[in-house]
Design a protein around this motif. Structure first.
Motif, PDB file in Angstrom:
ATOM      1  N   ALA A  55     -23.649  45.867  31.812  1.00  0.00           N
ATOM      2  CA  ALA A  55     -23.794  45.361  30.443  1.00  0.00           C
ATOM      3  C   ALA A  55     -23.716  46.510  29.441  1.00  0.00           C
ATOM      4  O   ALA A  55     -24.353  47.547  29.633  1.00  0.00           O
ATOM      5  N   PRO A  56     -22.954  46.349  28.368  1.00  0.00           N
ATOM      6  CA  PRO A  56     -22.845  47.418  27.372  1.00  0.00           C
ATOM      7  C   PRO A  56     -24.132  47.567  26.568  1.00  0.00           C
ATOM      8  O   PRO A  56     -24.878  46.605  26.383  1.00  0.00           O
ATOM      9  N   LYS A  57     -24.396  48.771  26.111  1.00  0.00           N
ATOM     10  CA  LYS A  57     -25.549  49.056  25.256  1.00  0.00           C
ATOM     11  C   LYS A  57     -25.105  49.074  23.801  1.00  0.00           C
ATOM     12  O   LYS A  57     -23.983  49.456  23.478  1.00  0.00           O
ATOM     13  N   GLY A  58     -26.007  48.643  22.927  1.00  0.00           N
ATOM     14  CA  GLY A  58     -25.713  48.740  21.499  1.00  0.00           C
ATOM     15  C   GLY A  58     -26.064  47.482  20.742  1.00  0.00           C
ATOM     16  O   GLY A  58     -26.402  46.450  21.316  1.00  0.00           O
ATOM     17  N   GLY A  59     -25.960  47.559  19.438  1.00  0.00           N
ATOM     18  CA  GLY A  59     -26.191  46.407  18.580  1.00  0.00           C
ATOM     19  C   GLY A  59     -27.658  46.214  18.243  1.00  0.00           C
ATOM     20  O   GLY A  59     -28.546  46.864  18.786  1.00  0.00           O
ATOM     21  N   ALA A  60     -27.881  45.291  17.326  1.00  0.00           N
ATOM     22  CA  ALA A  60     -29.234  44.975  16.872  1.00  0.00           C
ATOM     23  C   ALA A  60     -29.431  43.467  16.874  1.00  0.00           C
ATOM     24  O   ALA A  60     -28.480  42.710  16.656  1.00  0.00           O
ATOM     25  N   VAL A  61     -30.641  43.049  17.146  1.00  0.00           N
ATOM     26  CA  VAL A  61     -30.994  41.632  17.111  1.00  0.00           C
ATOM     27  C   VAL A  61     -32.253  41.458  16.281  1.00  0.00           C
ATOM     28  O   VAL A  61     -33.088  42.372  16.190  1.00  0.00           O
ATOM     29  N   VAL A  62     -32.368  40.282  15.673  1.00  0.00           N
ATOM     30  CA  VAL A  62     -33.535  39.954  14.859  1.00  0.00           C
ATOM     31  C   VAL A  62     -34.082  38.615  15.331  1.00  0.00           C
ATOM     32  O   VAL A  62     -33.327  37.652  15.469  1.00  0.00           O
ATOM     33  N   GLU A 256     -31.592  48.057  18.837  1.00  0.00           N
ATOM     34  CA  GLU A 256     -32.699  47.749  17.934  1.00  0.00           C
ATOM     35  C   GLU A 256     -33.073  46.279  18.049  1.00  0.00           C
ATOM     36  O   GLU A 256     -32.193  45.412  18.134  1.00  0.00           O
ATOM     37  N   MET A 257     -34.370  46.005  18.054  1.00  0.00           N
ATOM     38  CA  MET A 257     -34.873  44.634  18.024  1.00  0.00           C
ATOM     39  C   MET A 257     -35.939  44.551  16.937  1.00  0.00           C
ATOM     40  O   MET A 257     -36.889  45.340  16.933  1.00  0.00           O
ATOM     41  N   ARG A 258     -35.759  43.606  16.041  1.00  0.00           N
ATOM     42  CA  ARG A 258     -36.698  43.467  14.926  1.00  0.00           C
ATOM     43  C   ARG A 258     -37.331  42.082  14.943  1.00  0.00           C
ATOM     44  O   ARG A 258     -36.663  41.083  15.226  1.00  0.00           O
ATOM     45  N   LEU A 259     -38.608  42.049  14.626  1.00  0.00           N
ATOM     46  CA  LEU A 259     -39.334  40.789  14.486  1.00  0.00           C
ATOM     47  C   LEU A 259     -39.642  40.559  13.014  1.00  0.00           C
ATOM     48  O   LEU A 259     -40.214  41.419  12.346  1.00  0.00           O
ATOM     49  N   GLU A 260     -39.234  39.393  12.513  1.00  0.00           N
ATOM     50  CA  GLU A 260     -39.590  38.973  11.164  1.00  0.00           C
ATOM     51  C   GLU A 260     -40.586  37.823  11.276  1.00  0.00           C
ATOM     52  O   GLU A 260     -40.428  36.931  12.114  1.00  0.00           O
ATOM     53  N   PHE A 261     -41.601  37.820  10.424  1.00  0.00           N
ATOM     54  CA  PHE A 261     -42.670  36.830  10.523  1.00  0.00           C
ATOM     55  C   PHE A 261     -42.566  35.812   9.391  1.00  0.00           C
ATOM     56  O   PHE A 261     -42.340  36.175   8.229  1.00  0.00           O
ATOM     57  N   PHE A 262     -42.748  34.554   9.759  1.00  0.00           N
ATOM     58  CA  PHE A 262     -42.621  33.443   8.817  1.00  0.00           C
ATOM     59  C   PHE A 262     -43.871  32.574   8.885  1.00  0.00           C
ATOM     60  O   PHE A 262     -44.449  32.372   9.951  1.00  0.00           O
ATOM     61  N   GLY A 263     -44.262  32.058   7.751  1.00  0.00           N
ATOM     62  CA  GLY A 263     -45.438  31.198   7.709  1.00  0.00           C
ATOM     63  C   GLY A 263     -45.149  29.760   8.049  1.00  0.00           C
ATOM     64  O   GLY A 263     -46.070  28.965   8.238  1.00  0.00           O
ATOM     65  N   LYS A 273     -30.237  29.617  10.249  1.00  0.00           N
ATOM     66  CA  LYS A 273     -29.007  28.966   9.802  1.00  0.00           C
ATOM     67  C   LYS A 273     -28.211  29.876   8.870  1.00  0.00           C
ATOM     68  O   LYS A 273     -26.974  29.866   8.886  1.00  0.00           O
ATOM     69  N   ALA A 274     -28.916  30.671   8.078  1.00  0.00           N
ATOM     70  CA  ALA A 274     -28.253  31.549   7.120  1.00  0.00           C
ATOM     71  C   ALA A 274     -27.755  32.847   7.761  1.00  0.00           C
ATOM     72  O   ALA A 274     -27.158  33.679   7.076  1.00  0.00           O
ATOM     73  N   GLY A 275     -28.026  33.041   9.045  1.00  0.00           N
ATOM     74  CA  GLY A 275     -27.556  34.235   9.729  1.00  0.00           C
ATOM     75  C   GLY A 275     -28.509  35.410   9.664  1.00  0.00           C
ATOM     76  O   GLY A 275     -28.138  36.531  10.031  1.00  0.00           O
ATOM     77  N   GLU A 276     -29.747  35.175   9.227  1.00  0.00           N
ATOM     78  CA  GLU A 276     -30.710  36.264   9.117  1.00  0.00           C
ATOM     79  C   GLU A 276     -31.412  36.545  10.446  1.00  0.00           C
ATOM     80  O   GLU A 276     -32.023  37.606  10.613  1.00  0.00           O
ATOM     81  N   LEU A 277     -31.357  35.592  11.391  1.00  0.00           N
ATOM     82  CA  LEU A 277     -31.935  35.765  12.717  1.00  0.00           C
ATOM     83  C   LEU A 277     -30.835  35.633  13.761  1.00  0.00           C
ATOM     84  O   LEU A 277     -29.856  34.907  13.565  1.00  0.00           O
ATOM     85  N   SER A 278     -31.017  36.316  14.883  1.00  0.00           N
ATOM     86  CA  SER A 278     -29.982  36.346  15.918  1.00  0.00           C
ATOM     87  C   SER A 278     -30.076  35.188  16.894  1.00  0.00           C
ATOM     88  O   SER A 278     -29.055  34.783  17.478  1.00  0.00           O
ATOM     89  N   ARG A 577     -33.869  25.928  25.675  1.00  0.00           N
ATOM     90  CA  ARG A 577     -32.759  25.714  24.745  1.00  0.00           C
ATOM     91  C   ARG A 577     -32.733  26.880  23.752  1.00  0.00           C
ATOM     92  O   ARG A 577     -33.668  27.060  22.985  1.00  0.00           O
ATOM     93  N   ILE A 578     -31.662  27.655  23.802  1.00  0.00           N
ATOM     94  CA  ILE A 578     -31.537  28.839  22.957  1.00  0.00           C
ATOM     95  C   ILE A 578     -30.273  28.727  22.117  1.00  0.00           C
ATOM     96  O   ILE A 578     -29.172  28.572  22.652  1.00  0.00           O
ATOM     97  N   ALA A 579     -30.431  28.776  20.809  1.00  0.00           N
ATOM     98  CA  ALA A 579     -29.284  28.871  19.906  1.00  0.00           C
ATOM     99  C   ALA A 579     -29.161  30.337  19.493  1.00  0.00           C
ATOM    100  O   ALA A 579     -30.145  30.961  19.094  1.00  0.00           O
ATOM    101  N   HIS A 580     -27.958  30.895  19.594  1.00  0.00           N
ATOM    102  CA  HIS A 580     -27.817  32.339  19.390  1.00  0.00           C
ATOM    103  C   HIS A 580     -26.438  32.679  18.845  1.00  0.00           C
ATOM    104  O   HIS A 580     -25.488  31.889  18.947  1.00  0.00           O
ATOM    105  N   GLU A 581     -26.349  33.867  18.291  1.00  0.00           N
ATOM    106  CA  GLU A 581     -25.065  34.362  17.804  1.00  0.00           C
ATOM    107  C   GLU A 581     -24.064  34.417  18.955  1.00  0.00           C
ATOM    108  O   GLU A 581     -24.412  34.756  20.086  1.00  0.00           O
TER     109      GLU A 581
END
Length: 609
Positions: A55-62, A256-263, A273-278, A577-581
């Protein structure tokens, strides 16, 4: 999709090579260990069977988390850290293969040694093992980690430490733990304790660690940026010491892996849906069919993937706090189960797409069998016959409604049970006991949590049914901090409950169901159960060397738990069930445990890199 791991109980018993294989060699150093028999992967294996070693290395996910966080230390009792931290940032002496019920292979340790009775275990550290700051991992670090987590760490680490008689260095890179109880799983649990850097905490109180300081670990990722309560970024360590280990090839592929928190779950989904999460995991089958037709799915930028699994269903639902009257009466609990119109609720919320959990180990060969207990299961339970609740030995099954909203037959049975327990309905339609007290119950739920948002909808329907019985059911919807605080103090009548279970249940079962936690604040025993029968079954599972005995004890435990009427079960998730880029890929070989933190994102990669 792989064929089922076991297609029948007969093939289950015959096929459990992890239980019936050759016994572990007495006191001989080995590359791995299994709970029973030998691990499936031989010395010198290239990689885990469910990864792509190229598997190749690289990229970022949110990714998106609900709620917030107020700590970067996942090992203390204090604070609420992102739950992913202890998996992404820290390692143990051994690592697990999720294509086997319970097998470990060398990670920080190059070898493991234990006698046939597993009364002790010895590990030899890899000379190349390093912390993320480049300093070597020493035996002193390992011993300090065991002692500190066992005495000052989160409660989940302290039960193991109580079973350690001694820990000592036995060589330049080796140490031995000797146990004070007979428990064959302890050698494996020892291999899974996180290892931290001792010198980071010299002269400081680990239990009172500052919330903005992450412990130094050895794993591929380190925290590179964060804003408490809002986001945290993990960056792959380019100098990670273990990248060429067989256990690590093909894993931890994102830079890189980033976690964004939502209320709120709605806001999180809109961000995806807007492409802000992977990627997002969808737990509602109806929404999976109805809400994933947005533009990025239609144009192929987002892919919908389903990952099956072969693990036990575990238990998800509303747990009842038996420390409180009237929930200490099994007849009241059964009445509440009768009134929960699962068929109607499932149809309303999921379109009837999800099967119900029928027991704690349903969907696996460890689940209790229909009807009366027979054979070895009956023999194991017989000494406790007088204390077992009705249905444990005779057979217990959840009620099934006719699917209509009224649920008349089940409500009639509920009324009879309540009357038998001393509750009657007055002329005003309110249920009262002999003292005149009403039955007013509260459900504790966390605001914004995905699973509990679905549960809130189910509770709204449920409350209407209970109203017909003269019972008041209301919801306390609180933030994450209050939620944890109130659950830890058992300040609820009912609350959302989720326990994931494995194909190799062991010591964690005592944490979930053991009487020692029933009155201890912050324990995993949310229902407050005290069952000598359950504890005896767990102990039998931990000490037996026989596959038949292990399965019988697990099935007997399943009977005690299910007939205990502690939880009102809802639906099970037989697949993820996973929806992903579209650029995110995963290996075609799926482990028997299916999806989880060990699968996505650990073995996924970015194909555009």
């Amino acid at each position: 999709m792989r064929p089922l791991f076991f297609s029948s109980i007969r093939s289950a018993v015959a096929g459990i090579t992890f239980l019936t294989g050759a016994s572990f060699a007495a006191a001989e150093s080995a590359h791995g260990i299994a709970m029973y028999g030998d691990p499936q992967l031989s010395p010198g294996f290239e990689s885990l069977p469910y990864v792509n070693p190229e598997a190749p290395k690289g990229g970022a996910v949110v990714f998106g988390n609900l709620g917030g966080f107020d700590s970067l230390n996942p090992f203390t009792q204090k604070g609420n850290p992102p739950w992913q931290m202890r998996f992404w940032g820290y390692e143990s002496l051994m690592g697990r293969s999720y294509d086997e019920p319970f097998s470990l292979y060398g990670l920080l340790a190059e070898s493991i040694e234990t006698p046939e009775d597993r009364s002790w275990v010895e590990f030899t550290l890899r000379e190349e093992a390093r912390f993320s700051d480049g300093t070597p991992v020493t035996i002193e670090d390992v011993i300090w980690s065991y002692e500190t987590l066992g005495t000052e760490g989160n409660l989940r680490y302290r039960g193991f430490w109580a079973k350690v008689d001694s820990i000592e260095q036995t060589g330049p890179r080796s140490l031995r733990l000797t146990f004070n109880v007979e428990d064959r799983e302890l050698a494996l649990i020892a291999g899974l304790r996180p290892i931290l850097k001792k010198s980071q905490w010299d002269g400081r109180d680990f239990a009172d660690a500052p919330p903005n300081e992450a412990p130094i670990g050895t794993a591929p990722y380190v925290v590179s940026d964060f804003e408490l309560g809002r986001s945290v970024t993990f960056t792959r360590n380019a100098d990670y010491w273990g990248k060429d280990l067989p256990l690590r090839r093909g894993t931890n592929n994102f830079d890189e892996m980033r976690l964004e928190f939502f209320g709120d779950q709605t806001v999180l989904f809109e961000a995806f849906k807007a492409g802000e999460l992977s990627a997002v995991r969808e737990f509602n089958a109806a929404k999976w069919d109805s809400d994933y037709g947005f533009a990025r799915v239609q144009n192929g930028d987002v892919i919908k993937t389903e990952i099956p699994n072969q693990k036990p269903s575990g238990m998800t639902g509303l747990v009842m706090n038996t420390r409180r009257a009237p929930l200490d009466d099994w007849r009241v609990r059964q009445a509440l189960i009768e009134a929960f119109n699962y068929e109607f609720i499932n149809d309303t919320l999921t379109g009837g797409r999800l099967p119900r959990i029928t027991s704690y180990f349903s969907n696996s060969y460890l689940s209790m069998q229909p009807g009366e207990a027979t054979g070895r299961v009956a023999e194991l339970l017989e000494p406790f016959e007088d204390a077992l609740l009705p249905g444990t030995l005779e057979g217990y099954a959840l009620p099934v409604s006719d699917g209509s909203e009224r649920n008349r037959a089940n409500l009639r049975r509920a009324r009879a049970l309540l009357q038998d327990a001393g509750w009657t309905v007055g002329d005003d339609g309110i249920l009262r006991d002999a003292k005149g007290d009403t039955m007013a119950l509260k459900v504790l739920l966390q605001n914004g949590n995905l699973g509990e948002a679905e549960m809130q909808k189910a509770v709204d329907i449920y409350a209407t049914a209970l109203e017909r019985l003269g019972i008041s059911l209301t919801t306390d919807l609180v933030d994450s901090a209050q939620y944890v605080e109130r659950q830890d103090a058992y300040e609820f009548d009912l609350t959302f409950f989720r326990r994931a279970l494995s194909l190799s249940p062991g010591n964690e079962q005592m944490l979930y169901w053991g009487s020692a936690g029933a009155d201890t604040p912050g324990s995993r025993n949310l229902m407050g159960m005290k069952s000598p029968a359950a504890e005896a079954m767990i102990q039998h599972m931990l000490t037996t060397k026989s596959s038949e005995e292990f399965i019988a004890a697990a099935r007997a435990l399943d009977r005690v738990l299910t007939a205990g009427r502690y939880v009102i079960p809802i639906w099970q998730y037989a697949k993820s069930r996973i929806a992903h880029e579209a650029s995110l890929r995963y290996p075609m070989r799926i482990p028997i445990y299916g999806d989880g933190i060990y699968y996505m994102p650990e073995v996924w990669w970015n194909a555009s890199e």
